[in-house]
Motif scaffolding. Structure first.
Motif, short mmCIF file in Angstrom:
data_model
loop_
_atom_site.label_atom_id
_atom_site.label_comp_id
_atom_site.label_asym_id
_atom_site.label_seq_id
_atom_site.Cartn_x
_atom_site.Cartn_y
_atom_site.Cartn_z
N ASN A 47 32.63 25.59 46.90
CA ASN A 47 31.95 24.36 46.53
C ASN A 47 32.62 23.78 45.30
O ASN A 47 32.59 24.42 44.25
N PRO A 48 33.23 22.62 45.32
CA PRO A 48 33.32 21.75 46.47
C PRO A 48 34.54 22.02 47.35
O PRO A 48 34.59 21.56 48.49
N CYS A 49 35.54 22.76 46.84
CA CYS A 49 36.79 22.90 47.58
C CYS A 49 37.51 24.22 47.21
O CYS A 49 37.15 24.89 46.25
N PHE A 50 38.52 24.54 47.99
CA PHE A 50 39.28 25.77 47.81
C PHE A 50 39.96 25.83 46.44
O PHE A 50 40.19 26.91 45.89
N GLU A 51 40.27 24.70 45.88
CA GLU A 51 40.94 24.67 44.58
C GLU A 51 40.12 25.34 43.49
O GLU A 51 40.68 25.80 42.49
N VAL A 52 38.82 25.43 43.68
CA VAL A 52 37.98 26.17 42.72
C VAL A 52 38.47 27.61 42.64
O VAL A 52 38.64 28.17 41.55
N TRP A 53 38.71 28.23 43.81
CA TRP A 53 39.21 29.60 43.86
C TRP A 53 40.53 29.72 43.11
O TRP A 53 40.75 30.65 42.34
N LEU A 54 41.40 28.77 43.30
CA LEU A 54 42.70 28.81 42.64
C LEU A 54 42.56 28.67 41.12
O LEU A 54 43.22 29.39 40.37
N PRO A 118 29.56 24.29 41.48
CA PRO A 118 30.97 24.61 41.67
C PRO A 118 31.24 26.11 41.56
O PRO A 118 30.81 26.78 40.63
N GLY A 119 31.92 26.60 42.57
CA GLY A 119 32.24 28.01 42.65
C GLY A 119 32.77 28.34 44.03
O GLY A 119 33.00 27.45 44.85
N THR A 120 32.94 29.61 44.30
CA THR A 120 33.49 30.03 45.59
C THR A 120 33.05 31.44 45.94
O THR A 120 32.86 32.27 45.05
N HIS A 121 32.91 31.66 47.22
CA HIS A 121 32.64 33.01 47.72
C HIS A 121 33.87 33.57 48.43
O HIS A 121 33.77 34.56 49.14
N VAL A 122 35.02 32.97 48.23
CA VAL A 122 36.26 33.48 48.80
C VAL A 122 36.52 34.91 48.32
O VAL A 122 37.09 35.72 49.04
N TYR A 123 36.02 35.23 47.13
CA TYR A 123 36.22 36.58 46.61
C TYR A 123 35.66 37.64 47.56
O TYR A 123 36.16 38.77 47.59
#
Length: 135
Positions: A47-54, A118-123
């Motif tokens: 949220n909102p996008c993959f760039e958060v993970w990066l 804003p954040g990510t669960h890709v981890y």
């Protein structure tokens, strides 16, 4: 609506649904997550996008960054340039553990389907991949 179909797979396989929330309505997002879980898919949503993970590979998130463009701009500042179609993975690899720790700290509730801010669960997916590589 995203149609999910579960193919026959090995008992050791895991099926992951990985996507961003930037182009979804809450209702559609909830529906897709519900259907994915019914089919035993795992979720890794940003949220909102993959760039958060990066970005999390290099620093904590800046509270002012809210949109995908904000995160792309942040990457340009951090890296000197950023091209989403040509990632230099060598820049991110040594900092994976940092990104995982920062992402977990942002959203420690494991039951959330997607980060509400804003954040990510890709981890979640990355941890599984790292565990399988260490076997």
């Amino acid at each position: 609506m995203l149609s999910l179909s579960l193919e026959t797979h090995n008992v050791y396989d895991m099926l992951w649904l990985v996507f961003d929330v930037d182009r979804w309505t809450s209702q559609n997002l909830s529906s897709v997550c519900r259907e994915a879980k019914q089919k035993n898919y795992y979720l890794a949503i940003s949220n909102p996008c993959f760039e958060v993970w990066l970005c999390l590979h290099f620093s904590d998130l800046n509270p002012q960054d809210k949109s995908c463009q904000d995160f792309k701009t942040r990457l340009k500042v951090l890296l000197g340039s950023y091209n989403s179609s040509k990632l230099e993975l060598s820049l991110y690899e040594p900092k994976i553990a940092d990104a995982v720790a920062r992402a977990k700290q942002l959203h420690p509730t494991a039951t959330q389907n997607w980060p509400p801010t804003p954040g990510t669960h890709v981890y979640r997916l990355v941890e599984i991949l790292l565990q399988s590589l260490n076997k």
